[in-house]
Design a protein around this motif. Sequence first.
Motif, PDB file in Angstrom:
ATOM      1  N   THR A   2      35.275  67.826  37.877  1.00 23.65           N
ATOM      2  CA  THR A   2      34.299  67.086  37.092  1.00 23.65           C
ATOM      3  C   THR A   2      34.583  65.594  37.226  1.00 23.65           C
ATOM      4  OG1 THR A   2      34.067  68.881  35.503  1.00 23.65           O
ATOM      5  CG2 THR A   2      33.386  66.690  34.787  1.00 23.65           C
ATOM      6  N   VAL A   3      33.520  64.824  37.501  1.00 23.93           N
ATOM      7  CA  VAL A   3      33.636  63.371  37.619  1.00 23.93           C
ATOM      8  C   VAL A   3      32.731  62.746  36.573  1.00 23.93           C
ATOM      9  CG1 VAL A   3      33.253  61.368  39.100  1.00 23.93           C
ATOM     10  CG2 VAL A   3      34.158  63.482  40.080  1.00 23.93           C
ATOM     11  N   SER A   4      33.247  61.813  35.794  1.00 25.53           N
ATOM     12  CA  SER A   4      32.474  61.141  34.761  1.00 25.53           C
ATOM     13  C   SER A   4      32.354  59.658  35.065  1.00 25.53           C
ATOM     14  CB  SER A   4      33.131  61.327  33.392  1.00 25.53           C
ATOM     15  OG  SER A   4      32.450  60.564  32.403  1.00 25.53           O
ATOM     16  N   LEU A   5      31.159  59.129  34.863  1.00 27.06           N
ATOM     17  CA  LEU A   5      30.962  57.688  35.007  1.00 27.06           C
ATOM     18  C   LEU A   5      31.284  56.943  33.718  1.00 27.06           C
ATOM     19  CD1 LEU A   5      27.629  57.573  37.033  1.00 27.06           C
ATOM     20  CD2 LEU A   5      29.949  57.306  37.889  1.00 27.06           C
ATOM     21  N   HIS A   6      31.496  57.684  32.646  1.00 25.42           N
ATOM     22  CA  HIS A   6      31.798  57.052  31.361  1.00 25.42           C
ATOM     23  C   HIS A   6      33.307  56.835  31.252  1.00 25.42           C
ATOM     24  CE1 HIS A   6      27.658  57.458  30.001  1.00 25.42           C
ATOM     25  NE2 HIS A   6      27.685  58.662  30.542  1.00 25.42           N
ATOM     26  N   THR A   7      33.793  56.034  32.186  1.00 25.20           N
ATOM     27  CA  THR A   7      35.217  55.718  32.238  1.00 25.20           C
ATOM     28  C   THR A   7      35.393  54.213  32.216  1.00 25.20           C
ATOM     29  OG1 THR A   7      35.135  55.787  34.657  1.00 25.20           O
ATOM     30  CG2 THR A   7      35.774  57.815  33.528  1.00 25.20           C
ATOM     31  N   ALA A   8      36.636  53.802  32.128  1.00 25.43           N
ATOM     32  CA  ALA A   8      36.924  52.365  32.078  1.00 25.43           C
ATOM     33  C   ALA A   8      36.351  51.668  33.306  1.00 25.43           C
ATOM     34  CB  ALA A   8      38.423  52.146  31.986  1.00 25.43           C
ATOM     35  N   GLY A   9      35.821  50.534  33.103  1.00 26.67           N
ATOM     36  CA  GLY A   9      35.227  49.749  34.184  1.00 26.67           C
ATOM     37  C   GLY A   9      35.335  48.286  33.799  1.00 26.67           C
ATOM     38  N   PRO A  10      34.544  47.461  34.398  1.00 23.38           N
ATOM     39  CA  PRO A  10      33.546  47.780  35.411  1.00 23.38           C
ATOM     40  C   PRO A  10      34.140  47.842  36.827  1.00 23.38           C
ATOM     41  CG  PRO A  10      33.397  45.482  34.798  1.00 23.38           C
ATOM     42  CD  PRO A  10      34.457  46.084  33.916  1.00 23.38           C
ATOM     43  N   ARG A  11      33.411  48.501  37.721  1.00 23.21           N
ATOM     44  CA  ARG A  11      33.822  48.614  39.111  1.00 23.21           C
ATOM     45  C   ARG A  11      33.280  47.425  39.903  1.00 23.21           C
ATOM     46  NH1 ARG A  11      37.290  53.104  39.366  1.00 23.21           N
ATOM     47  NH2 ARG A  11      37.145  52.748  41.620  1.00 23.21           N
ATOM     48  N   VAL A  12      34.109  46.859  40.754  1.00 19.47           N
ATOM     49  CA  VAL A  12      33.706  45.738  41.614  1.00 19.47           C
ATOM     50  C   VAL A  12      33.411  46.325  42.993  1.00 19.47           C
ATOM     51  CG1 VAL A  12      34.258  43.428  42.424  1.00 19.47           C
ATOM     52  CG2 VAL A  12      35.285  44.277  40.298  1.00 19.47           C
ATOM     53  N   ILE A  13      32.152  46.245  43.403  1.00 17.82           N
ATOM     54  CA  ILE A  13      31.657  46.980  44.568  1.00 17.82           C
ATOM     55  C   ILE A  13      31.478  46.051  45.763  1.00 17.82           C
ATOM     56  CG2 ILE A  13      29.776  48.423  45.438  1.00 17.82           C
ATOM     57  CD1 ILE A  13      29.131  49.071  42.456  1.00 17.82           C
ATOM     58  N   THR A  14      31.903  46.507  46.924  1.00 18.72           N
ATOM     59  CA  THR A  14      31.594  45.830  48.179  1.00 18.72           C
ATOM     60  C   THR A  14      30.733  46.758  49.030  1.00 18.72           C
ATOM     61  OG1 THR A  14      32.492  44.826  50.201  1.00 18.72           O
ATOM     62  CG2 THR A  14      33.848  46.494  49.130  1.00 18.72           C
ATOM     63  N   LEU A  15      29.677  46.188  49.595  1.00 15.18           N
ATOM     64  CA  LEU A  15      28.618  46.964  50.250  1.00 15.18           C
ATOM     65  C   LEU A  15      28.928  47.152  51.737  1.00 15.18           C
ATOM     66  CD1 LEU A  15      25.771  48.263  50.032  1.00 15.18           C
ATOM     67  CD2 LEU A  15      24.839  45.989  50.513  1.00 15.18           C
ATOM     68  N   ASP A 155      31.181  69.460  49.217  1.00 14.02           N
ATOM     69  CA  ASP A 155      31.954  70.655  49.590  1.00 14.02           C
ATOM     70  C   ASP A 155      33.078  70.295  50.561  1.00 14.02           C
ATOM     71  OD1 ASP A 155      30.338  72.276  48.023  1.00 14.02           O
ATOM     72  OD2 ASP A 155      29.092  72.955  49.708  1.00 14.02           O
ATOM     73  N   LEU A 156      32.736  69.489  51.565  1.00 15.72           N
ATOM     74  CA  LEU A 156      33.731  69.090  52.556  1.00 15.72           C
ATOM     75  C   LEU A 156      34.845  68.274  51.914  1.00 15.72           C
ATOM     76  CD1 LEU A 156      34.721  68.776  55.507  1.00 15.72           C
ATOM     77  CD2 LEU A 156      33.237  66.747  55.669  1.00 15.72           C
ATOM     78  N   LEU A 157      34.486  67.308  51.090  1.00 17.45           N
ATOM     79  CA  LEU A 157      35.496  66.460  50.458  1.00 17.45           C
ATOM     80  C   LEU A 157      36.420  67.273  49.558  1.00 17.45           C
ATOM     81  CD1 LEU A 157      33.334  63.335  49.546  1.00 17.45           C
ATOM     82  CD2 LEU A 157      34.954  63.557  51.435  1.00 17.45           C
ATOM     83  N   GLU A 158      35.860  68.185  48.827  1.00 19.24           N
ATOM     84  CA  GLU A 158      36.704  68.997  47.957  1.00 19.24           C
ATOM     85  C   GLU A 158      37.624  69.908  48.764  1.00 19.24           C
ATOM     86  OE1 GLU A 158      34.065  70.825  45.118  1.00 19.24           O
ATOM     87  OE2 GLU A 158      34.031  69.011  43.882  1.00 19.24           O
ATOM     88  N   GLU A 160      38.898  69.161  51.508  1.00 19.24           N
ATOM     89  CA  GLU A 160      39.923  68.285  52.075  1.00 19.24           C
ATOM     90  C   GLU A 160      40.722  67.563  50.989  1.00 19.24           C
ATOM     91  OE1 GLU A 160      40.699  67.875  55.283  1.00 19.24           O
ATOM     92  OE2 GLU A 160      39.172  69.286  56.014  1.00 19.24           O
ATOM     93  N   HIS A 161      40.524  67.955  49.732  1.00 21.15           N
ATOM     94  CA  HIS A 161      41.250  67.358  48.596  1.00 21.15           C
ATOM     95  C   HIS A 161      40.991  65.854  48.475  1.00 21.15           C
ATOM     96  CE1 HIS A 161      43.238  71.228  48.393  1.00 21.15           C
ATOM     97  NE2 HIS A 161      43.624  71.089  49.648  1.00 21.15           N
ATOM     98  N   LEU A 162      39.747  65.467  48.755  1.00 26.15           N
ATOM     99  CA  LEU A 162      39.355  64.060  48.670  1.00 26.15           C
ATOM    100  C   LEU A 162      38.220  63.838  47.682  1.00 26.15           C
ATOM    101  CD1 LEU A 162      39.415  63.294  52.506  1.00 26.15           C
ATOM    102  CD2 LEU A 162      40.984  62.319  50.803  1.00 26.15           C
ATOM    103  N   GLY A 163      37.815  64.884  46.998  1.00 26.63           N
ATOM    104  CA  GLY A 163      36.664  64.776  46.112  1.00 26.63           C
ATOM    105  C   GLY A 163      36.835  63.773  44.997  1.00 26.63           C
ATOM    106  N   HIS A 164      38.073  63.504  44.605  1.00 30.39           N
ATOM    107  CA  HIS A 164      38.302  62.549  43.512  1.00 30.39           C
ATOM    108  C   HIS A 164      37.926  61.124  43.887  1.00 30.39           C
ATOM    109  CE1 HIS A 164      41.863  62.583  46.044  1.00 30.39           C
ATOM    110  NE2 HIS A 164      42.223  61.416  45.542  1.00 30.39           N
ATOM    111  N   ARG A 165      37.776  60.848  45.177  1.00 33.20           N
ATOM    112  CA  ARG A 165      37.412  59.496  45.604  1.00 33.20           C
ATOM    113  C   ARG A 165      35.908  59.236  45.467  1.00 33.20           C
ATOM    114  NH1 ARG A 165      40.648  56.107  44.413  1.00 33.20           N
ATOM    115  NH2 ARG A 165      42.650  57.156  44.437  1.00 33.20           N
ATOM    116  N   LEU A 166      35.109  60.293  45.401  1.00 30.29           N
ATOM    117  CA  LEU A 166      33.658  60.146  45.310  1.00 30.29           C
ATOM    118  C   LEU A 166      33.270  59.957  43.848  1.00 30.29           C
ATOM    119  CD1 LEU A 166      30.874  60.228  46.698  1.00 30.29           C
ATOM    120  CD2 LEU A 166      30.886  62.720  46.326  1.00 30.29           C
TER     121      LEU A 166
END
Length: 428
Positions: A2-15, A155-158, A160-166
């Motif tokens: 489970t991933v929640s967006l209601h977490t500490a932020g804000p995120r600084v994004i580079t495009l 599915d692929l990320l999970e 490969e144990h990388l789903g937490h990055r998404l």
Amino acid sequence: MTVSLHTAGPRVITLWDFSWYTRTGPGEPFEDLDRAFAEARERGYDTIRICAMPFLLFRSGLDTAALGLGPLGGAFGQRTRWYDVRHTTTIDARAHLLELFRAADRHDVGVVASSWEYQQSPSFAATPDWYEALHAVDPEVRAEVLADAHADLVDLLEAEHLGHRLLLTELHNEVQIGYLTDGLGVGRGDDAVRALTPRLERGIARFRARHPDRPVTVNYAGVPVGALSALPADLDALVVHPYVYGVLQELVDTFGLRGPVDEFDEERARELLRPGAPGLAAWTVPPGQEWRTRATIMALPELYVHDWCDPRAWDRWLYDRWGAHRLAMFQRLTLWLEVAADVAAARGIPLVLGEGYVGYTPLHGRFEEDPVGAEICRHALREARRLGAWGAVVCSNAAPQHPMWSDVALQQECAAILTGADRPAPAI
């Protein structure tokens, strides 16, 4: 997971958009992913936003183990922002995507995954196969096919144990500007926003049926203030691109950069061009590569002027008229962000500024990072902080594929504004 967006932020994004896979050649900005991530962290970023090429990888049916990528052909596009790919390269696309996520994990960076595939990503491919596969999909179900592709990516990320990055999945970039609107009989404005909603809602439902624990949304060009009530009902985030244009819009309109080729006033545009610029008719992709200009939504007059302008003349034109637009541009930015934040709050979802803030300028133009544009960026980040945005870009041009990347101090300053690190600690 489970991933929640209601977490500490804000995120600084580079495009990083599609450039992270189109610009991997010798000396190019993504030749070394670890270096790109390290530089991002140095500048204050903790999130990247990318085209994850989901359709290509998971729903095109194409073999992507040796994906050929490269320039549009000859010098075409080489002075145009986002299009200045210098080298022909071959990548294993799926392996490269996984390496991006592994590098993000090493550097503790989050990822917002989107798709530019119905806008311009396929124009850089060695063959038209990707473009043709995209357009073989019935427009009525394109959002649903994209949803399945993104779900396959999860599915692929999970696995490969990388789903937490998404952190967040966007079905597509700027949904009302591009080929997702095919068959609707509408333009690119609020009518397109409204008409697209049933298609997008089916796509979101499709993704959520497979990954109910994953935040999913779409994103919109500008802030569609005239159609915000018509957005899909079940977005997990409101992602908008507040490009305010103003004086830049006057330039676009004056020279007809986004109109039909037969309405482009080439003689008038000469005041922006370098000496010796060829005529528009002589400036095109090499023979046999015409499909590339169909695979991108960019108008040919705009690409021509960006390629052949004198950046100093372009910037001077904007500065000469800046005073008449200054107040309105700052007011528009504040109003757009306040309206978007209010809508997001009413829905109980976070606000994300995925791109911004002046608009689309030539590769070597400096209006965005010089004093005027830089202050607009600072203003946007102050407002994003005040309004509680979950994340925001410093500027769309603040990324490794743009000259603005070299202005480390400005990016650090703007990142600190967004996160509040520019404020002195309270006395104890």
